[in-house]
Design a protein around this motif. Structure first.
Motif, PDB file in Angstrom:
ATOM      1  N   ASP A   1       0.811  -1.221   0.000  1.00 23.06           N
ATOM      2  CA  ASP A   1       0.000   0.000   0.000  1.00 23.06           C
ATOM      3  C   ASP A   1       0.837   1.259   0.000  1.00 23.06           C
ATOM      4  OD1 ASP A   1      -2.572   1.190   0.005  1.00 23.06           O
ATOM      5  OD2 ASP A   1      -2.140   1.952   1.992  1.00 23.06           O
TER       6      ASP A   1
ATOM      7  N   THR B   1      -1.069  -3.797   4.278  1.00 17.68           N
ATOM      8  CA  THR B   1      -0.060  -2.829   4.693  1.00 17.68           C
ATOM      9  C   THR B   1      -0.753  -1.589   5.259  1.00 17.68           C
ATOM     10  OG1 THR B   1       1.408  -3.600   2.960  1.00 17.68           O
ATOM     11  CG2 THR B   1       1.806  -1.369   3.808  1.00 17.68           C
TER      12      THR B   1
ATOM     13  N   ASN C   1       0.964  -5.597   7.813  1.00 11.60           N
ATOM     14  CA  ASN C   1       2.316  -5.257   7.405  1.00 11.60           C
ATOM     15  C   ASN C   1       2.598  -3.827   7.863  1.00 11.60           C
ATOM     16  OD1 ASN C   1       4.839  -5.339   6.080  1.00 11.60           O
ATOM     17  ND2 ASN C   1       3.951  -4.378   4.253  1.00 11.60           N
TER      18      ASN C   1
ATOM     19  N   VAL D   1       4.420  -0.552   8.125  1.00 17.52           N
ATOM     20  CA  VAL D   1       5.429   0.233   7.413  1.00 17.52           C
ATOM     21  C   VAL D   1       5.458   1.654   7.959  1.00 17.52           C
ATOM     22  CG1 VAL D   1       5.191  -1.118   5.286  1.00 17.52           C
ATOM     23  CG2 VAL D   1       3.885   1.013   5.548  1.00 17.52           C
TER      24      VAL D   1
ATOM     25  N   SER E   1       6.330   4.109   5.767  1.00 17.42           N
ATOM     26  CA  SER E   1       6.191   4.856   4.499  1.00 17.42           C
ATOM     27  C   SER E   1       7.517   5.442   4.036  1.00 17.42           C
ATOM     28  CB  SER E   1       5.129   5.954   4.572  1.00 17.42           C
ATOM     29  OG  SER E   1       3.896   5.404   4.967  1.00 17.42           O
TER      30      SER E   1
ATOM     31  N   ARG F   1      10.642   8.399  12.143  1.00 19.56           N
ATOM     32  CA  ARG F   1       9.551   7.506  11.740  1.00 19.56           C
ATOM     33  C   ARG F   1       9.579   6.216  12.562  1.00 19.56           C
ATOM     34  NH1 ARG F   1      11.183   8.611   6.463  1.00 19.56           N
ATOM     35  NH2 ARG F   1      11.463   6.409   5.906  1.00 19.56           N
TER      36      ARG F   1
ATOM     37  N   ALA G   1       8.661  -5.081   6.946  1.00 16.95           N
ATOM     38  CA  ALA G   1       9.479  -5.197   5.737  1.00 16.95           C
ATOM     39  C   ALA G   1      10.592  -4.153   5.662  1.00 16.95           C
ATOM     40  CB  ALA G   1       8.597  -5.089   4.494  1.00 16.95           C
TER      41      ALA G   1
ATOM     42  N   GLY H   1      15.226  -0.723  10.915  1.00 18.11           N
ATOM     43  CA  GLY H   1      14.128  -1.585  10.491  1.00 18.11           C
ATOM     44  C   GLY H   1      14.297  -3.002  11.012  1.00 18.11           C
TER      45      GLY H   1
ATOM     46  N   THR I   1      11.304  -9.520   2.859  1.00 18.93           N
ATOM     47  CA  THR I   1      12.603  -8.958   2.532  1.00 18.93           C
ATOM     48  C   THR I   1      12.904  -9.227   1.062  1.00 18.93           C
ATOM     49  OG1 THR I   1      14.960  -9.064   3.105  1.00 18.93           O
ATOM     50  CG2 THR I   1      13.683 -11.066   3.417  1.00 18.93           C
TER      51      THR I   1
ATOM     52  N   SER J   1      17.793   0.982   3.120  1.00 18.41           N
ATOM     53  CA  SER J   1      18.213  -0.366   2.727  1.00 18.41           C
ATOM     54  C   SER J   1      18.036  -0.584   1.236  1.00 18.41           C
ATOM     55  CB  SER J   1      17.391  -1.397   3.486  1.00 18.41           C
ATOM     56  OG  SER J   1      16.021  -1.155   3.275  1.00 18.41           O
TER      57      SER J   1
HETATM   58  C1  LIG Z   1       9.914  -6.231   0.467  1.00 18.10           C
HETATM   59  C2  LIG Z   1       9.494  -4.872   0.895  1.00 18.10           C
HETATM   60  C3  LIG Z   1       8.135  -4.508   0.762  1.00 18.10           C
HETATM   61  C4  LIG Z   1       7.661  -3.255   1.175  1.00 18.10           C
HETATM   62  N1  LIG Z   1       6.313  -2.884   1.023  1.00 18.10           N
HETATM   63  C5  LIG Z   1       5.914  -1.626   1.370  1.00 18.10           C
HETATM   64  C6  LIG Z   1       4.561  -1.136   1.166  1.00 18.10           C
HETATM   65  O1  LIG Z   1       3.694  -1.840   0.679  1.00 18.10           O
HETATM   66  N2  LIG Z   1       4.261   0.135   1.533  1.00 18.10           N
HETATM   67  C7  LIG Z   1       5.192   0.980   2.089  1.00 18.10           C
HETATM   68  O2  LIG Z   1       4.864   2.110   2.423  1.00 18.10           O
HETATM   69  N3  LIG Z   1       6.466   0.541   2.312  1.00 18.10           N
HETATM   70  C8  LIG Z   1       6.837  -0.710   1.959  1.00 18.10           C
HETATM   71  N4  LIG Z   1       8.136  -1.101   2.177  1.00 18.10           N
HETATM   72  C9  LIG Z   1       8.993  -0.194   2.920  1.00 18.10           C
HETATM   73  C10 LIG Z   1       9.341  -0.656   4.323  1.00 18.10           C
HETATM   74  O3  LIG Z   1       8.356  -1.361   4.958  1.00 18.10           O
HETATM   75  C11 LIG Z   1       9.903   0.438   5.212  1.00 18.10           C
HETATM   76  O4  LIG Z   1       8.897   1.294   5.679  1.00 18.10           O
HETATM   77  C12 LIG Z   1      10.935   1.198   4.452  1.00 18.10           C
HETATM   78  O5  LIG Z   1      11.675   0.287   3.744  1.00 18.10           O
HETATM   79  C13 LIG Z   1      11.801   2.059   5.339  1.00 18.10           C
HETATM   80  O6  LIG Z   1      12.508   1.279   6.205  1.00 18.10           O
HETATM   81  P1  LIG Z   1      13.964   0.679   5.935  1.00 18.10           P
HETATM   82  O7  LIG Z   1      14.852   1.843   5.618  1.00 18.10           O
HETATM   83  O8  LIG Z   1      14.220   0.026   7.268  1.00 18.10           O
HETATM   84  O9  LIG Z   1      13.893  -0.326   4.831  1.00 18.10           O
HETATM   85  C14 LIG Z   1       8.601  -2.350   1.748  1.00 18.10           C
HETATM   86  C15 LIG Z   1       9.961  -2.716   1.888  1.00 18.10           C
HETATM   87  C16 LIG Z   1      10.417  -3.942   1.473  1.00 18.10           C
HETATM   88  C17 LIG Z   1      11.881  -4.279   1.649  1.00 18.10           C
END
Ligand SMILES: Cc1cc2nc3c(=O)[nH]c(=O)nc-3n(C[C@H](O)[C@H](O)[C@H](O)COP(=O)(O)O)c2cc1C
Ligand SMILES: Cc1cc2nc3c(=O)[nH]c(=O)nc-3n(C[C@H](O)[C@H](O)[C@H](O)COP(=O)(O)O)c2cc1C
Lengths: 447, 447
Positions: free
Chosen positions: B59, B103, B132, B134, B136, B156, B225, B231, B244, B339
Motif C-alpha cells: 500500500d 499494509t 504489514n 510500514v 512509508s 519515523r 518489511a 528496520g 525482505t 536499505s
Molecule cells: C519487500 C518490501 C516490501 C515493502 N512494502 C511496502 C509497502 O507496501 N508500503 C510501504 O509504504 N512501504 C513498503 N516497504 C517499505 C518498508 O516497509 C519500510 O517502511 C521502508 O523500507 C523504510 O525502512 P527501511 O529503511 O528500514 O527499509 C517495503 C519494503 C520492502 C523491503
C-alpha cells in the motif's frame, strides 16, 4: 409523461442488539451481535428485502458511555462493535441494492484516509455508500487521540468545513472517463482529466491526487446530524441527507423549514437535501401489545445505565450528584452536542420531569420520536409528518433486533406501500438513485 | 507422536494487474483490475485453492510513483487501487481459510484507528488478519498529510515503536473471556477482565479501552518489511513475519541469521519469526518459454516508467539528469528506504550496470529474486533457500495476473507438495495456525 410521486425515504439504523438501551437483556436479543457478522448480514438482507434506501451505522471512537469505573461500565451492553467501514465493506459484497452509510468523524481522522476509504467502499458496492459526517461529542473519544478533553464546538466545525473541501476535492481528482487503459500506446489515463488538488488551508495541506478513480456515485452521499446553529449551517452547505431528532410535528416542521431555507441561502436546491428524523417504532397487533413490548424493555434498564445515558446525552454533564426524584438542575454549557443538551433540558422543564423520569423517557428513543401502536397507526404517524412538511423520510431505529426490523419490514412497510408512499421495488442501483439525489459533476465538467 | 515437518510458508503478493511494471499493457492483463472486486475475489480464491498461507496487499497513501507532470504519470499503470482494509474486509467474507494481510503506515494514521480496523478485520475473518507495519517511504505521501517532505527515517521508527505499544495495548483491552452476556444479572462483561490502557508517551496519549472484544487471534499477525538497521531492530522486537528482498543465497542467509540473532537478543523465540523473501516467478514448460514470457513483459516497459521506477526505488533520488547509458552517480542519503537504496547502489556497482540496465533489471522483480524456468527448477530454487537457512517461506509476486498466480498454483505448488515441502490441506483455521505462530497471551494471562 408521468409525474414521479414523492416517496418516503427510509434508513435502517442498525445497532446490535437494538436501539433500546435495555435491549441486550431481552430474551430475543443477540447480546453478542455487535461482533457477529452473520447477524449483521441477516439484518441488512432483511432491510434490503424491505426496500430500505439504506442501512446506517452510527459510530464512536471508543467507549462513549460514561462510567466511573469498570464495574459501572459492565452494566452497559454496548461496549464492543465492529468498526463501521470494515463492516460495510463486508456487507457491500453480501447485498445487491441497499445503500450503506457509515459514520466517521472529521475530528479524529485525516481527510486523505477518509476520502480514500469511502471512495473504496463506493467502488466495492458499485455506488451505494454514504458518509454520516460527525464532529464527535465526547471527551472519551478525545482521550483516545492525544487530548484530555475535546476540541471546542466551534473549532470542530471549523475543521469539519475544511475537511469537506479536501475530501470532495480528492474525490474529484480524476474525471469520470479519465482512464483509457490504452495498452498499445502505453497510456493508462488521459493527463488532461487528472486534477491534482494542491490544497493549502488552515488545518490541512493535501496535495493529491486520490489513488482511486472517481467513485461510481461521483461522491458518496453526504449525511449530517448536527443540529446546533453551526451544525445546521454545515448541513445547509454540505449535507444531502440530514438526520435529526424531534418529538413533535411543529418542532420538526420548524427545523425542516429552517434547514431548507438555509440550503437555499447556500445556493443549493432544497429538494437535494432530504430531512430524515429518527423514529423508534414499537409495533404490536394492538396498541396494548405494543405498550406491553415497550414496558418489557423499560423494565430491563438498570438505574446505573439510565443515569449514565443521561450524563452522555447532556454532553458529559454528570447529574448523578442530584436527587433522582428531584428536577434537572441548571446545566453548564457543554462542548459536546449543544442541540441535544437543549432538547433534553426543555423536555424536562416543559413536562416537569424528575431526573429518573427523564432518563426513563430517553431509554428507548433517546430523544427520537417514539411511534407505538399497530402498523396502521404507525403508518398514519409517518404519513402525517411526511405530508405536512415535517420530514422527507425517516431513520428507523428498531428497539430490539432482529425482531423490530422483521416487524417493520413485515408489517409497516407493506402498509406504506399500500398507501403508495413507499417503493415496492428498487428502480435504480445506487444510493443516490434511491434517494433522488443528483450525481455531483466532476472537476472537468464544472461550468 | 509424530514430529511436525518444517513447511514452506507462502504469501501471495497481489497487485493488479501484476507485479511487473509493464504488466498492465499485456494482452492478458485486467488493466482496470485495481478497482474490480470480482478480479480480486477470483485471485484470492485461486490462492486459497493453492493453500497459500495468506494473500498480501502492499500500500501507498497516494500515488507514489514519481512524476514531473500529469503526462509523465499517464504512462504508469498503477495510479488507482482499492484501499486495502476495505478490500480485505470484503474478501474476508468471500473466503474461508486463507490469511489476509494488509499494509498500513504508522506515520500517517492514529494508533486507535489502526488497532480498531485490524481488530475488526480479524473478527470479520474469524482470525485471518495480518498487518504489514510500514513507516512509508515517499514525500508524495507526506504531501497528502500536511507535510512537504517526510519525517526523517529515525523519527519515523521512533514513532512506529510507540505506535506498536499503543496498538498491542489496545488489542489487550479485554481478556479473551471478558464477556459474560449475563442478561439476568445485567452484566455484560466481567469488570476484572477489562484492562484500560491509559498510555501516556512521547508521541501518543491514548486512554482506551478498544471498543472491540479481543481479536480471535489475540493480535493480528505482525508483518514487517524494513531492512535498515533500525528496520531490522524493529522487526526483531515486533515482527512475526519479515518480508525482505535478496538476490543471492549468501545475502539471504546473512540477513536470516542476523534477524534471528536480534530476535533472540530481544528475548524472543526465533522460530516465532518467519523470514519470507520475495520471489518473482516466471514459469514455463521449458526455460526458454519462461524467458520468452519475461522478454514480452520487458518489452512493455516505457523508458519514462523505467526511469521513474528507479527514482522511486532510490528513495526519491532523481537520476534522470544523468546519461542513460552511463553509470549510476554517487547518491545523496535518502530519508526514504535506506536499505533499498543501498541494495540497488551495490548491484549497479558490482555488476557494472548503466542506469538503463539498472532500471531494466528491476522492472520485473524490483529488487526481488527472479526465479525463472520450469516448475521443477523453480521448486529447486525455493527448496535451496528453504533448506539452507535463507528463508522460512516466500512472498510470491506474480509478474502478471491472473496468469502468474494460476501457473504458480497449478504447477509450482503441486511440485512443492510432491516434495513434502508444502501443505496439501489447511490444518488450522487462523493465519497464526497456518504460519505456526503462537497466539499472544492477553493482559490478564501475563505471568
Ligand atoms: C519487500 C518490501 C516490501 C515493502 N512494502 C511496502 C509497502 O507496501 N508500503 C510501504 O509504504 N512501504 C513498503 N516497504 C517499505 C518498508 O516497509 C519500510 O517502511 C521502508 O523500507 C523504510 O525502512 P527501511 O529503511 O528500514 O527499509 C517495503 C519494503 C520492502 C523491503
Ligand atoms: C440523530 C443524531 C445522530 C447522531 N449520530 C452520531 C454518531 O453516530 N456519532 C457521533 O459521533 N455523533 C453523532 N451525532 C452527533 C452529531 O452528528 C454532531 O457531531 C454533534 O451533535 C455536535 O453537533 P451539534 O452540536 O451541531 O449537534 C448525532 C446527532 C444526532 C442529532
Amino acid at each position: 409523461m408521468k409525474t414521479q410521486r414523492r416517496m418516503i425515504r427510509l434508513g435502517a439504523f442498525l445497532v446490535a442488539p437494538g436501539y433500546h438501551i435495555g435491549a441486550w437483556r431481552h430474551p430475543h436479543a443477540h447480546a453478542d451481535g455487535g461482533l457477529d457478522f452473520g447477524h449483521y448480514r441477516d439484518l441488512v438482507q432483511t432491510a434490503e428485502r424491505g426496500k430500505f434506501d439504506m442501512v446506517f451505522l452510527s459510530d464512536g471512537l471508543g467507549v462513549r458511555t460514561p462510567y466511573r469505573d469498570e464495574e459501572e461500565l459492565s452494566h452497559w451492553g454496548r461496549s464492543v462493535q465492529f468498526e463501521p467501514l470494515t463492516l460495510l465493506s463486508a456487507l457491500a459484497v453480501s447485498t445487491e441494492r441497499i445503500g450503506l452509510a457509515a459514520t466517521a468523524s472529521t475530528t479524529y481522522h485525516e481527510p486523505f484516509n477518509i476520502a480514500r476509504q469511502f471512495a473504496s467502499l463506493d467502488h466495492l458496492s458499485a455506488g451505494r455508500s454514504g458518509w454520516n459526517v460527525v464532529t464527535s461529542v465526547t471527551d472519551a473519544e478525545a482521550r483516545n487521540f492525544n487530548r484530555q478533553t475535546q476540541l471546542d464546538h466551534a473549532s470542530r466545525y471549523h475543521r469539519a468545513r475544511e475537511f469537506m473541501e479536501v475530501v470532495t476535492g480528492l474525490w474529484d481528482s480524476w474525471e469520470d472517463d479519465a482512464f483509457l487503459y490504452d495498452k498499445e500506446a502505453g497510456r493508462f489515463f488521459d493527463p488532461d482529466k487528472l486534477h491534482i488538488l494542491k490544497h493549502q488551508g488552515q488545518h490541512f495541506s493535501v496535495h493529491g491526487p486520490l489513488n482511486l478513480s472517481r467513485a461510481p456515485q461521483g461522491h458518496p452521499v453526504i449525511i449530517q446530524a448536527g443540529a446546533s446553529a453551526d451544525g445546521q449551517d454545515f448541513a445547509a452547505q454540505w449535507a444531502e441527507v440530514v438526520f435529526t431528532a424531534h418529538q413533535r410535528l411543529d418542532q420538526a416542521q420548524a427545523f425542516y423549514r429552517s434547514v431548507k431555507e438555509q440550503v437555499v441561502e447556500h445556493g443549493r436546491d432544497p429538494e437535494q437535501v432530504k430531512i430524515m428524523p429518527g423514529v423508534f417504532p414499537v409495533i404490536g397487533r394492538t396498541r396494548a401489545e405494543a405498550e406491553d413490548k415497550y414496558a418489557v424493555l423499560q423494565d430491563l434498564v438498570d438505574p446505573v445505565v439510565g443515569l449514565g445515558l443521561l450524563t452522555w446525552l447532556l454532553g458529559d454533564v454528570d447529574v448523578s450528584g442530584y436527587p433522582l426524584d428531584g428536577p434537572l438542575p441548571e446545566l453548564p454549557t457543554t462542548e459536546g452536542s449543544i442541540s441535544r443538551q437543549q432538547l433534553l433540558y426543555e423536555k424536562a422543564r416543559s413536562e416537569g420531569l424528575t431526573i429518573r423520569e427523564l432518563y426513563h423517557s430517553v431509554s428507548g428513543g433517546r430523544g427520537h420520536r417514539i411511534v407505538m401502536g399497530t402498523p396502521e397507526s404507525i403508518a398514519d404517524e409517518l404519513e402525517e409528518w411526511f405530508v405536512n412538511g415535517g420530514a422527507d423520510g425517516f431513520n428507523v431505529m428498531p428497539p430490539l433486533l432482529p425482531d423490530g426490523l422483521d416487524e417493520f419490514v413485515g408489517l409497516v412497510i407493506p402498509e406504506l406501500q399500500r398507501r403508495g408512499l413507499f417503493r415496492t421495488e428498487y428502480e435504480g442501483t445506487t444510493l443516490r438513485e434511491h434517494l433522488g439525489l443528483n450525481r455531483p459533476r466532476g472537476a472537468g465538467q464544472r461550468p
